[in-house]
Design an enzyme around this catalytic site. Structure first.
Site, PDB file in Angstrom:
ATOM      1  CG  ASP A  99      -1.918  -1.176   1.169  1.00 27.05           C
ATOM      2  OD1 ASP A  99      -2.373  -1.503   0.057  1.00 27.05           O
ATOM      3  OD2 ASP A  99      -2.193  -1.771   2.231  1.00 27.05           O
ATOM      4  CG  HIS A 132     -14.284 -21.918  -9.849  1.00 26.22           C
ATOM      5  ND1 HIS A 132     -13.111 -21.784 -10.559  1.00 26.22           N
ATOM      6  CD2 HIS A 132     -14.760 -23.138 -10.153  1.00 26.22           C
ATOM      7  CE1 HIS A 132     -12.894 -22.890 -11.267  1.00 26.22           C
ATOM      8  NE2 HIS A 132     -13.889 -23.727 -11.038  1.00 26.22           N
ATOM      9  CB  SER A 136     -13.075 -26.818 -11.624  1.00 29.17           C
ATOM     10  OG  SER A 136     -13.276 -26.108 -12.810  1.00 29.17           O
TER      11      SER A 136
END
Ligand code: CA
Length: 403
Positions: free
Chosen positions: A151, A183, A339
């Protein structure tokens, strides 16, 4: 019926015609031949770079693509939209059968864990919808880019990405690759969860690379960017639980780059939308490099998952139905598909590298093709008809340690 409800069709479709994004192209110049003449001859409304890849550019045209016949250009291809469909099932209280199971249709994970549970020096990039990196079972296993100060608005390590402290979100172009679909979080947990559920390699590191948006949609150009990022930033393994029916030259070259840099590329062999559909060629799973290993899915009874793609070009099989892993909101839930099968193999590769970091991609692939049990029910559906096995693979990796 329960199986049907818990199936998730996680194939990204890359079907040629309707999936082309109008007006957007990837231009690949020949080595050192990028020319402003060529670009200025095109009606470009927007040009996007591929960081660190000076020979590639993505352009959006505000008119038709003119006929270009220039020596500088290697190829031009349209940018395709990549999509997936997810039907998440609720957690139904079953066990993690793929790791260990009384019927021995499993990868023998506990036996492998007596040798290794993975190494924090081995980074597995998850190219997906992002990862819930603060999930209590994942947060300790997220890769950190030590060369980047968080950051501060500065690209401290000069890799082209500002504040990429834990990975990158190629959808929003920022350093917070949070998961928009669940997912990628599920996939990451299968590889490296450490808590109430366990991944195959519960001490390895995950590099979240988000290139799929909250609607399950993406582009071939962002897939290419994610692949190059993984290779250039220290991943040893890439998990790719995505794919479709269309070949992309730009993705092919990015995967070749991974291969040439000894990064192993595990890829789901695609799901079928309907079990009655025939098998089909799935990319990038079908790309033919030593680093590429394609994975089909089996159920806990040792049979092919009816939604799994099949074909003699698919290398191995792994558990991919009713798989318990990490989910949204710090929860766990079940999901199914190729997957889910691919990350079992990515986890095994992470264990192999943990005991032998010098393995070549050729050695990793040879081990995975020649170990594991040939299950009678899956013969003929894939190249080896083998269910991958973690302890056999780790032992073979140990035998190849160079002294
Ligand atoms: Ca950076």
């Amino acid at each position: 019926m329960r199986y049907f409800l818990s199936i998730s069709l996680l194939t990204f479709s890359l079907f040629a015609k309707e999936e082309v994004i109008p007006g957007r192209y990837i231009i690949g110049f020949k080595e050192g031949a990028r020319s402003t003449d060529v670009l200025s001859s095109l009606p470009i409304s927007e040009a996007r770079e591929f960081k660190g890849r000076s020979s590639l550019v993505e352009v959006t045209l505000n008119g038709p693509l003119p006929r270009i016949n220039r020596d500088e250009i290697d190829y031009i291809e349209p940018v395709y939209r990549i999509q997936h469909n997810i039907k998440a099932a609720p957690y139904i209280g079953e066990d993690q059968w793929g790791l260990d199971n009384s019927n021995n249709i499993d990868i023998d994970a506990p036996e492998a864990w007596e040798i290794t549970q993975g190494s924090e020096d081995v980074v597995v990039a998850v190219l997906d919808s992002g990862v819930a990196f603060a999930h209590k079972y994942l947060k300790n296993n997220i890769w950190h880019n030590e060369a980047e100060i968080p950051d501060n608005g500065i690209d401290d390590d000069e890799n082209g990405y500002v504040d990429d402290t834990i990975g990158w979100d190629f959808v929003y172009d920022d350093g917070y690759p949070i998961d928009g679909t669940h997912h990628g979080t599920h996939v990451a947990g299968i590889i490296a969860a450490h808590g109430k559920v366990l991944g195959v390699a519960p001490k390895t590191k995950i590099m979240p690379l988000r290139f799929i948006d909250g609607d399950g949609s993406s582009t071939t150009s962002d897939a290419v960017r994610a692949i190059y990022y993984a290779v250039d930033n220290g991943a040893k393994v890439m998990n790719n639980s995505w794919g479709g029916g269309t070949y992309s030259r730009a993705i092919d070259e990015a995967v070749k780059y991974a291969n040439d840099n000894n990064v192993f590329f595990v890829v789901a062999a695609c799901n079928k939308y309907d079990p009655d559909n025939g098998p089909f060629d799935c990319y990038p799973a079908k790309l033919n490099y030593p680093a590429v290993l394609s994975v089909a899915s089996i159920m806990r009874n040792g049979k092919m998952n009816p939604y799994s793609n099949t074909g003699k070009w698919i290398h191995v099989n792994a558990p991919g139905a009713d798989i318990l892993s990490t989910g949204p909101g710090g929860n766990i839930y079940m999901n199914s598909g190729t997957s889910m099968a691919a990350p079992f193999v990515s986890g095994i590769v992470a264990l192999m590298y943990a005991v032998n970091k010098d393995l070549t991609v050729e050695e990793v692939k040879e081990i995975l093709l020649s170990t594991g049990r040939k299950l009678p029910q899956i013969q003929g559906y894939t190249k080896t008809g083998r269910l991958v096995n973690a302890v056999e693979a780790v032992n073979r990796a140990l035998e190849l340690v160079r002294h």
